[in-house]
Design an enzyme around this catalytic site. Sequence first.
Site, PDB file in Angstrom:
ATOM      1  N   ASP A  18       0.882  -1.172   0.000  1.00 28.20           N
ATOM      2  CA  ASP A  18       0.000   0.000   0.000  1.00 28.20           C
ATOM      3  C   ASP A  18       0.917   1.218   0.000  1.00 28.20           C
ATOM      4  O   ASP A  18       2.137   1.094   0.156  1.00 28.20           O
ATOM      5  CB  ASP A  18      -0.905  -0.004   1.247  1.00 28.20           C
ATOM      6  CG  ASP A  18      -1.794   1.233   1.329  1.00 28.20           C
ATOM      7  OD1 ASP A  18      -2.349   1.638   0.296  1.00 28.20           O
ATOM      8  OD2 ASP A  18      -1.922   1.808   2.430  1.00 28.20           O
ATOM      9  N   SER A  19       0.320   2.408  -0.096  1.00 22.42           N
ATOM     10  CA  SER A  19       1.125   3.624  -0.055  1.00 22.42           C
ATOM     11  C   SER A  19       1.693   3.885   1.342  1.00 22.42           C
ATOM     12  O   SER A  19       2.625   4.668   1.479  1.00 22.42           O
ATOM     13  CB  SER A  19       0.262   4.813  -0.475  1.00 22.42           C
ATOM     14  OG  SER A  19      -0.825   4.939   0.420  1.00 22.42           O
ATOM     15  N   CYS A  81      -4.391  -1.509  -1.604  1.00 24.11           N
ATOM     16  CA  CYS A  81      -4.601  -0.077  -1.819  1.00 24.11           C
ATOM     17  C   CYS A  81      -5.660   0.049  -2.899  1.00 24.11           C
ATOM     18  O   CYS A  81      -5.509  -0.513  -3.991  1.00 24.11           O
ATOM     19  CB  CYS A  81      -3.290   0.552  -2.284  1.00 24.11           C
ATOM     20  SG  CYS A  81      -3.465   2.241  -2.881  1.00 24.11           S
ATOM     21  N   GLU A 160      -2.299   8.267   8.672  1.00 19.79           N
ATOM     22  CA  GLU A 160      -0.833   8.103   8.700  1.00 19.79           C
ATOM     23  C   GLU A 160      -0.245   8.721   9.965  1.00 19.79           C
ATOM     24  O   GLU A 160       0.733   8.239  10.518  1.00 19.79           O
ATOM     25  CB  GLU A 160      -0.195   8.785   7.482  1.00 19.79           C
ATOM     26  CG  GLU A 160      -0.317   8.020   6.188  1.00 19.79           C
ATOM     27  CD  GLU A 160       0.497   6.727   6.146  1.00 19.79           C
ATOM     28  OE1 GLU A 160       1.674   6.734   6.554  1.00 19.79           O
ATOM     29  OE2 GLU A 160      -0.063   5.707   5.720  1.00 19.79           O
ATOM     30  N   CYS A 192     -10.954   3.047   0.856  1.00 17.29           N
ATOM     31  CA  CYS A 192      -9.524   3.339   0.970  1.00 17.29           C
ATOM     32  C   CYS A 192      -9.063   2.555   2.181  1.00 17.29           C
ATOM     33  O   CYS A 192      -9.721   2.595   3.229  1.00 17.29           O
ATOM     34  CB  CYS A 192      -9.300   4.832   1.170  1.00 17.29           C
ATOM     35  SG  CYS A 192      -7.597   5.237   1.636  1.00 17.29           S
ATOM     36  N   HIS A 194      -6.850   3.010   4.212  1.00 19.40           N
ATOM     37  CA  HIS A 194      -6.502   3.809   5.398  1.00 19.40           C
ATOM     38  C   HIS A 194      -7.727   4.071   6.285  1.00 19.40           C
ATOM     39  O   HIS A 194      -7.594   4.300   7.483  1.00 19.40           O
ATOM     40  CB  HIS A 194      -5.924   5.161   4.983  1.00 19.40           C
ATOM     41  CG  HIS A 194      -4.476   5.127   4.603  1.00 19.40           C
ATOM     42  ND1 HIS A 194      -4.032   4.540   3.445  1.00 19.40           N
ATOM     43  CD2 HIS A 194      -3.376   5.601   5.235  1.00 19.40           C
ATOM     44  CE1 HIS A 194      -2.706   4.667   3.372  1.00 19.40           C
ATOM     45  NE2 HIS A 194      -2.287   5.304   4.443  1.00 19.40           N
TER      46      HIS A 194
HETATM   47  N1  DGL Z   1      -4.679   3.298   1.167  1.00 24.31           N
HETATM   48  C1  DGL Z   1      -4.758   3.666  -0.205  1.00 24.31           C
HETATM   49  C2  DGL Z   1      -6.107   3.386  -0.798  1.00 24.31           C
HETATM   50  O1  DGL Z   1      -6.707   2.419  -0.409  1.00 24.31           O
HETATM   51  C3  DGL Z   1      -4.080   4.927  -0.641  1.00 24.31           C
HETATM   52  C4  DGL Z   1      -4.249   6.148   0.156  1.00 24.31           C
HETATM   53  C5  DGL Z   1      -3.352   7.213  -0.382  1.00 24.31           C
HETATM   54  O2  DGL Z   1      -2.144   6.967  -0.441  1.00 24.31           O
HETATM   55  O3  DGL Z   1      -3.858   8.271  -0.787  1.00 24.31           O
HETATM   56  O4  DGL Z   1      -6.564   4.057  -1.685  1.00 24.31           O
END
Ligand code: DGL
Length: 278
Positions: A18-19, A81, A160, A192, A194
């Site tokens: 993931d990011s 992600c 984050e 997302c 996150h």
């Molecule tokens: N967690 C990621 C997602 O599911 C990316 C969030 C990001 O880096 O903007 O989209």
Amino acid sequence: MSERDAALLRRAPLGVFDSGLGGLTVVRALREALPAEDIVYLGDTARVPYGTKGPDTVTRYALGCAKHLVRRGVKAIVIACNTASAVAPDRLRVELDLPVLGVIDPGARAAVEATRSFKVAVLATSGTIASGAYPRAVAALSTRVETLGQAAPLLVPLAEEGWTEGEVPRLAARRYLEPLAHRGVDVVVLGCTHYPLLRDVIEGEARVLLGPDVRVVDSARATAEDVSSFLRDRGLARTPEGAPGQTHLLVSDLPRTFDEVASRFLGAPAGPAELVDL
Ligand code: DGL
């Protein structure tokens, strides 16, 4: 393939990326569904967020992450992600000779299974919303279900930063959910990876604004189920041998709070993350 090579492949780890921290919500579900598997998780913390970047950039970053995991000897890749799952899987499948699974189809399935009003909302990054991937995935499962998209980019840096409760995330969640009020939505998809880190806050605000019975779903468990059946169907699942699988964390930059927040969200001490150069 010889029986010996097949056995070696079964023992190889699963690669997940993931990011940043968000994909750990998927790792937690994978740990539960596949306790025998070793997992190598890569958080591209040097380049987070992906969600505000264009599809070509995200695809390039995703390819960099996936290639690094391939060098670590993984047997399959899970793109934990949504933003990268929305734009990059085809390119990864073409360039890498191994299975690639994403989180959008499982997330859409969870939403379609949960809705009773046939109207679901997807909270996601700007990139995921712009890609149209969720409405497409939902439409492929049911022509009756309508999908409303809402970009919620500020929730990524809050997650984050580990800023997952209190007034600031609550106000941000409220602001993003307000346009969805009075539209008949009964399911909110955390589109997302996150966002489950802020689940309590999002759920609380969704109940106030959209109604007490609104359901908040994420793709983590459905993704873990998909990965689990995929590995079993192809004879790639690791045979349990007593000791549970290990999780190895890699990051492309080491944020101050990564190890602490990672342990919190994995529900177990994760060990220090290893810094890698992509
Ligand atoms: N967690 C990621 C997602 O599911 C990316 C969030 C990001 O880096 O903007 O989209």
